[in-house]
Design a protein around this motif. Sequence first.
Motif, PDB file in Angstrom:
ATOM      1  N   ALA A 129     -15.917  -0.950  11.542  1.00  0.00           N
ATOM      2  CA  ALA A 129     -15.039  -0.856  12.714  1.00  0.00           C
ATOM      3  C   ALA A 129     -14.381  -2.199  13.016  1.00  0.00           C
ATOM      4  O   ALA A 129     -13.207  -2.254  13.387  1.00  0.00           O
ATOM      5  N   ALA A 130     -15.119  -3.289  12.876  1.00  0.00           N
ATOM      6  CA  ALA A 130     -14.558  -4.630  13.128  1.00  0.00           C
ATOM      7  C   ALA A 130     -13.595  -5.027  12.026  1.00  0.00           C
ATOM      8  O   ALA A 130     -12.563  -5.657  12.272  1.00  0.00           O
ATOM      9  N   GLY A 131     -13.913  -4.668  10.785  1.00  0.00           N
ATOM     10  CA  GLY A 131     -13.014  -4.949   9.670  1.00  0.00           C
ATOM     11  C   GLY A 131     -13.089  -6.358   9.138  1.00  0.00           C
ATOM     12  O   GLY A 131     -14.003  -7.124   9.463  1.00  0.00           O
ATOM     13  N   LYS A 132     -12.088  -6.704   8.346  1.00  0.00           N
ATOM     14  CA  LYS A 132     -12.106  -7.968   7.604  1.00  0.00           C
ATOM     15  C   LYS A 132     -10.679  -8.481   7.433  1.00  0.00           C
ATOM     16  O   LYS A 132      -9.748  -7.706   7.223  1.00  0.00           O
ATOM     17  N   MET A 178      -3.864 -10.716   6.583  1.00  0.00           N
ATOM     18  CA  MET A 178      -3.843  -9.255   6.697  1.00  0.00           C
ATOM     19  C   MET A 178      -5.249  -8.782   7.028  1.00  0.00           C
ATOM     20  O   MET A 178      -6.244  -9.383   6.604  1.00  0.00           O
ATOM     21  N   HIS A 179      -5.314  -7.717   7.814  1.00  0.00           N
ATOM     22  CA  HIS A 179      -6.600  -7.234   8.309  1.00  0.00           C
ATOM     23  C   HIS A 179      -6.775  -5.762   8.004  1.00  0.00           C
ATOM     24  O   HIS A 179      -5.865  -4.947   8.234  1.00  0.00           O
ATOM     25  N   PHE A 259      -6.491 -13.077  -3.258  1.00  0.00           N
ATOM     26  CA  PHE A 259      -6.864 -13.260  -1.854  1.00  0.00           C
ATOM     27  C   PHE A 259      -8.335 -13.629  -1.715  1.00  0.00           C
ATOM     28  O   PHE A 259      -9.150 -13.342  -2.595  1.00  0.00           O
ATOM     29  N   LYS A 260      -8.651 -14.190  -0.562  1.00  0.00           N
ATOM     30  CA  LYS A 260     -10.032 -14.491  -0.189  1.00  0.00           C
ATOM     31  C   LYS A 260     -10.212 -14.119   1.287  1.00  0.00           C
ATOM     32  O   LYS A 260      -9.236 -14.064   2.045  1.00  0.00           O
ATOM     33  N   PRO A 261     -11.446 -13.881   1.721  1.00  0.00           N
ATOM     34  CA  PRO A 261     -11.664 -13.597   3.157  1.00  0.00           C
ATOM     35  C   PRO A 261     -11.403 -14.834   4.004  1.00  0.00           C
ATOM     36  O   PRO A 261     -11.609 -15.967   3.560  1.00  0.00           O
ATOM     37  N   GLN A 262     -10.932 -14.621   5.199  1.00  0.00           N
ATOM     38  CA  GLN A 262     -10.719 -15.759   6.094  1.00  0.00           C
ATOM     39  C   GLN A 262     -12.014 -16.080   6.841  1.00  0.00           C
ATOM     40  O   GLN A 262     -12.692 -15.195   7.326  1.00  0.00           O
TER      41      GLN A 262
END
Length: 262
Positions: A129-132, A178-179, A259-262
């Motif tokens: 629900a919070a996402g990435k 982007m999320h 891409f990489k996670p923020q």
Amino acid sequence: MKINKIIYLILASFLLVFTACDSIVDEQNLTDSTDVAGVELIATQSTPGGNKITLKMASPGITGYWDYNLGQALTNEVTVVYPIPGKSTFTYVGSLGSKFFTKTIDVQIDQLDTRLDQDYYDLVSENTAAGKTWVFDGTAGSGKLWWFMSPPGSPDGAMTAWWNAGDCCGPSDATGKMHFDLDKGANFNHYETQTATPTKGSFELDPVNKKLTIIGSKMLGYAAGNKDGVYTIVTLTADKMVLYLSNNEANATGWTFVFKPQ
């Protein structure tokens, strides 16, 4: 006179033979076993509001298949683990006998209590629900490969750089983000910069065919993207995502996004 009688007998014999040989055609017209209103569709969830769903067409004499949005099942009954919360519509396509029809059934999914394919968690995190949030894995002048031209036609050459465009002249959203999340839907937001107002859309993830589709918004690095928004997944882990286009519209070449996670 005898000759005339003989000719008459021969003609009569031929007439009898031809009459006997006429085929008897039993014309059977297809008839409908019911009408569309009489087709019974049943959706059963393994838990109240859960995401493991059994879809069943329960009317006898009907043949067809289920379209459950993520794929099709050539059967009257199928069980799927559905990854998207909220109200979803599933479609049965079948034959009544003389004509084809489609009929839908809605299912409300309130919890993802049956585990999804791992790709979903790598993309949106365990907290679905919070996402990435994802950003480019590199900046201009770093020498890294993060947004570059690559060979067209096959993801096998995705990491072969024909031109490291990001190192000299990256896209307008190079510092954006982007999320992805699964909060009451498959939600996607594109940010031109870190503080920009997002362009909202949705996404479809196809783990089997390794496809990620962005709907109603723009992928980060969209200057080298395609209008259809369909990208091939080369790598997707918790800490890295590599996407590829076999023929981007801007250059008619391949293009790779890292891409990489923020």
